[in-house]
Design an enzyme around this catalytic site. Structure first.
Site, PDB file in Angstrom:
ATOM      1  N   GLU A  46       0.844  -1.202   0.000  1.00  0.00           N
ATOM      2  CA  GLU A  46       0.000   0.000   0.000  1.00  0.00           C
ATOM      3  C   GLU A  46       0.876   1.248   0.000  1.00  0.00           C
ATOM      4  O   GLU A  46       1.647   1.473   0.923  1.00  0.00           O
ATOM      5  CB  GLU A  46      -0.912   0.004   1.229  1.00  0.00           C
ATOM      6  N   LYS A 135     -11.478  -1.893   6.697  1.00  0.00           N
ATOM      7  CA  LYS A 135     -10.259  -1.712   7.478  1.00  0.00           C
ATOM      8  C   LYS A 135     -10.641  -1.218   8.862  1.00  0.00           C
ATOM      9  O   LYS A 135     -11.203  -0.127   9.009  1.00  0.00           O
ATOM     10  CB  LYS A 135      -9.328  -0.707   6.782  1.00  0.00           C
TER      11      LYS A 135
END
Length: 221
Positions: A46, A135
């Site tokens: 990421e 998340k």
């Protein structure tokens, strides 16, 4: 749980359910660190928009590592940022908060999206909007037991905890039912300030092994 078709979890994340979260001064610092992580078995990377130059260098990073890793863009907080990330070839999007316009953009493009939230209401909103998984952020404020509590009313909710998770904590989160774990500083440490990249690879291997063992143990129960 979703009211619309959610983009599926990638084969890469299923094979090693770890997301490495990269923050640096500039995206040109990313390549050697990504290489060290991939060598250690972590292949879901990421790139956060708190780093300068991500959009400019994303296509180059994809060309360099796309055969071995999936390259996502994180800290996406607007529809415009989502569009730029998708145009640059992002393999997935991550948000720090529940930004539904980012979810919609990713779902429309068929790209996995992991929006951030903490409360049951936020997390359910993400799943209903079509998130691949939600998340849980900041995860360290609630601990692995929180996933078990969520499983009561939301047994099918897919959760990726992020924020304050250490290498030694990762297995506990997987055992609790997390789809994957997301780590930044505890994994990267000094990698962007002259640290030993071989040591980073060793940490990546250690983390990958701990998570794999936890996945196997969970499946055996």
């Amino acid at each position: 749980m979703s009211d619309r078709q959610s983009p599926p979890v990638s084969a890469i994340l299923q094979a090693n359910p770890v997301v490495a979260v990269l923050r640096a001064r500039h995206a040109r610092e990313y390549a050697p660190v990504i290489d060290a992580l991939v060598t250690g078995g972590i292949r879901s990377i990421e790139l956060t928009l708190s780093t300068d130059g991500v959009f400019d260098l994303l296509p180059d990073i994809k060309r360099q590592f796309g055969a071995d890793a999936e390259i996502g863009v994180g800290t996406v907080i607007s529809g415009d940022q989502a569009a730029q990330a998708l145009d640059g070839g992002a393999d997935y999007l991550v948000t720090p908060a529940m930004v539904t316009e980012v979810i919609r953009a990713a779902v429309a493009a068929g790209v996995p999206v992991f929006p951030g939230g903490l409360t049951p209401t936020e997390l359910l909103t993400g799943m209903q909007a079509g998130a691949t998984a939600v998340k849980l952020f900041p995860a360290s404020t609630v601990g692995p037991g929180y996933i078990g509590q969520l499983r009561g009313p939301f047994p099918d909710m897919r959760v990726i905890p992020s924020g304050g998770i250490g290498i030694d904590d990762a297995a506990d989160w997987i055992a609790a039912g997390a789809l994957a774990v997301s780590l930044g500083g505890p994994l990267l440490r000094d990698a962007f300030s002259g640290g030993d990249l071989a040591a980073l690879t060793a940490r990546a291997r250690q983390l990958s092994a701990l998570v794999a063992d936890a996945v196997q143990a969970r499946g055996a129960r």
